[in-house]
Design a protein around this motif. Structure first.
Motif, mmCIF file in Angstrom:
data_model
loop_
_atom_site.group_PDB
_atom_site.id
_atom_site.type_symbol
_atom_site.label_atom_id
_atom_site.label_comp_id
_atom_site.label_asym_id
_atom_site.label_seq_id
_atom_site.Cartn_x
_atom_site.Cartn_y
_atom_site.Cartn_z
ATOM 1 N N MET A 32 0.982 -1.335 0.008
ATOM 2 C CA MET A 32 0.085 -0.034 0.056
ATOM 3 C C MET A 32 0.884 1.242 0.144
ATOM 4 S SD MET A 32 -3.330 0.914 2.720
ATOM 5 C CE MET A 32 -3.632 -0.814 2.480
ATOM 6 N N SER A 33 0.468 2.193 -0.853
ATOM 7 C CA SER A 33 1.566 3.452 -0.888
ATOM 8 C C SER A 33 1.158 4.402 0.260
ATOM 9 C CB SER A 33 1.040 4.197 -2.396
ATOM 10 O OG SER A 33 -0.225 4.798 -2.154
ATOM 11 N N ALA A 34 1.978 5.259 0.453
ATOM 12 C CA ALA A 34 1.689 6.291 1.435
ATOM 13 C C ALA A 34 0.414 7.072 1.255
ATOM 14 C CB ALA A 34 2.940 7.183 1.534
ATOM 15 N N HIS A 35 0.141 7.147 0.211
ATOM 16 C CA HIS A 35 -1.221 8.032 -0.370
ATOM 17 C C HIS A 35 -2.359 7.084 0.222
ATOM 18 C CE1 HIS A 35 -4.467 9.471 -2.849
ATOM 19 N NE2 HIS A 35 -4.140 10.687 -2.527
ATOM 20 N N GLN A 36 -2.165 5.693 -0.324
ATOM 21 C CA GLN A 36 -3.354 4.823 -0.020
ATOM 22 C C GLN A 36 -3.701 4.723 1.554
ATOM 23 O OE1 GLN A 36 -2.867 1.124 -1.888
ATOM 24 N NE2 GLN A 36 -4.410 1.831 -3.653
ATOM 25 N N ASP A 37 -2.181 4.843 2.230
ATOM 26 C CA ASP A 37 -2.376 4.797 3.910
ATOM 27 C C ASP A 37 -3.240 5.931 4.543
ATOM 28 O OD1 ASP A 37 -1.129 2.089 4.091
ATOM 29 O OD2 ASP A 37 0.929 3.150 4.275
ATOM 30 N N ALA A 38 -2.956 7.119 3.767
ATOM 31 C CA ALA A 38 -3.406 8.359 4.503
ATOM 32 C C ALA A 38 -4.956 8.228 4.108
ATOM 33 C CB ALA A 38 -2.827 9.476 3.944
ATOM 34 N N LEU A 39 -5.069 7.896 2.887
ATOM 35 C CA LEU A 39 -6.584 7.770 2.566
ATOM 36 C C LEU A 39 -7.531 6.738 3.248
ATOM 37 C CD1 LEU A 39 -8.815 8.813 0.548
ATOM 38 C CD2 LEU A 39 -8.056 6.935 -1.228
ATOM 39 N N ALA A 40 -6.814 5.538 3.608
ATOM 40 C CA ALA A 40 -7.435 4.543 4.532
ATOM 41 C C ALA A 40 -7.698 5.013 5.915
ATOM 42 C CB ALA A 40 -6.597 3.337 4.444
ATOM 43 N N ALA A 41 -6.647 5.731 6.458
ATOM 44 C CA ALA A 41 -6.779 6.279 7.857
ATOM 45 C C ALA A 41 -7.920 7.370 7.860
ATOM 46 C CB ALA A 41 -5.401 6.871 8.319
ATOM 47 N N ARG A 42 -7.848 7.912 6.667
ATOM 48 C CA ARG A 42 -9.156 9.163 6.805
ATOM 49 C C ARG A 42 -10.371 8.392 6.921
ATOM 50 N NH1 ARG A 42 -9.765 14.259 2.804
ATOM 51 N NH2 ARG A 42 -11.752 14.989 3.793
ATOM 52 N N LEU A 43 -10.529 7.482 5.871
ATOM 53 C CA LEU A 43 -11.755 6.833 5.893
ATOM 54 C C LEU A 43 -12.035 6.294 7.027
ATOM 55 C CD1 LEU A 43 -11.414 5.497 2.055
ATOM 56 C CD2 LEU A 43 -13.243 7.327 3.107
ATOM 57 N N ARG A 44 -11.226 5.346 7.720
ATOM 58 C CA ARG A 44 -11.231 4.658 9.120
ATOM 59 C C ARG A 44 -11.833 5.766 9.930
ATOM 60 N NH1 ARG A 44 -6.807 1.931 7.728
ATOM 61 N NH2 ARG A 44 -5.474 3.268 9.011
ATOM 62 N N ALA A 45 -11.208 6.812 10.180
ATOM 63 C CA ALA A 45 -11.900 7.950 11.116
ATOM 64 C C ALA A 45 -13.311 8.242 10.915
ATOM 65 C CB ALA A 45 -10.929 9.202 11.152
ATOM 66 N N LEU A 46 -13.544 8.140 9.518
ATOM 67 C CA LEU A 46 -15.160 8.279 9.312
ATOM 68 C C LEU A 46 -16.086 7.322 9.416
ATOM 69 C CD1 LEU A 46 -14.649 10.557 6.059
ATOM 70 C CD2 LEU A 46 -15.289 11.381 8.325
ATOM 71 N N GLY A 47 -15.157 5.951 10.039
ATOM 72 C CA GLY A 47 -16.169 4.758 10.223
ATOM 73 C C GLY A 47 -16.028 3.882 9.010
ATOM 74 N N MET A 48 -15.358 4.137 8.020
ATOM 75 C CA MET A 48 -15.525 3.638 6.831
ATOM 76 C C MET A 48 -14.277 2.447 6.574
ATOM 77 S SD MET A 48 -17.243 6.389 4.341
ATOM 78 C CE MET A 48 -18.097 5.343 3.212
ATOM 79 N N HIS A 49 -14.442 1.162 6.319
ATOM 80 C CA HIS A 49 -13.178 0.453 6.270
ATOM 81 C C HIS A 49 -13.229 0.000 5.035
ATOM 82 C CE1 HIS A 49 -12.301 0.911 10.649
ATOM 83 N NE2 HIS A 49 -13.660 0.953 10.843
ATOM 84 N N PHE A 50 -12.164 -0.217 4.435
ATOM 85 C CA PHE A 50 -12.158 -0.754 2.752
ATOM 86 C C PHE A 50 -10.918 -1.687 2.849
ATOM 87 C CE2 PHE A 50 -14.335 2.919 2.358
ATOM 88 C CZ PHE A 50 -15.361 2.785 1.418
ATOM 89 N N ASP A 51 -11.237 -2.877 2.032
ATOM 90 C CA ASP A 51 -10.119 -3.821 1.696
ATOM 91 C C ASP A 51 -9.340 -2.921 0.679
ATOM 92 O OD1 ASP A 51 -11.069 -4.197 -0.898
ATOM 93 O OD2 ASP A 51 -12.096 -6.072 -0.349
ATOM 94 N N SER A 52 -8.121 -3.671 0.445
ATOM 95 C CA SER A 52 -7.179 -2.950 -0.933
ATOM 96 C C SER A 52 -7.747 -2.720 -2.120
ATOM 97 C CB SER A 52 -5.909 -3.730 -0.774
ATOM 98 O OG SER A 52 -6.305 -5.006 -1.252
ATOM 99 N N GLU A 53 -8.737 -3.548 -2.651
ATOM 100 C CA GLU A 53 -9.256 -3.527 -4.046
ATOM 101 C C GLU A 53 -10.382 -2.355 -3.980
ATOM 102 O OE1 GLU A 53 -12.429 -5.785 -6.848
ATOM 103 O OE2 GLU A 53 -10.743 -6.799 -5.857
#
Length: 65
Positions: free
Chosen positions: A1-22
Motif C-alpha cells: 500500500m502506498s503512503a497516499h493509500q495509507d493516508a486515505l485509508a486512515a481518513r476513511l477509518r476515522a469516518l467509520g469506513m473500512h475498505f479492503d485494498s481493492e
C-alpha cells in the motif's frame, strides 16, 4: 500500500469506513480523477466517493462528485 493509500485509508477509518485494498484502490482512482489536492476534499465528498466506489467501479466519476 502506498503512503497516499495509507493516508486515505486512515481518513476513511476515522469516518467509520473500512475498505479492503481493492475497494481502496477504486476510491483512490476516483479521488485522483476528481482533484489534484485530495486532502482538500470535504468529509462528505470523500464519503460519497467511497460509497460509490464500494457500490460500483463502472460509474463515471463526473456522475459521483
Amino acid at each position: 500500500m502506498s503512503a497516499h493509500q495509507d493516508a486515505l485509508a486512515a481518513r476513511l477509518r476515522a469516518l467509520g469506513m473500512h475498505f479492503d485494498s481493492e475497494q481502496l484502490q477504486r476510491v483512490e482512482d476516483i479521488v485522483r480523477a476528481a482533484t489534484d489536492t485530495p486532502q482538500t476534499l470535504a468529509d462528505i465528498s470523500l464519503m460519497t466517493i467511497a460509497v460509490e466506489a464500494y457500490r460500483s467501479s463502472n460509474v463515471p466519476m463526473r456522475e459521483i462528485v
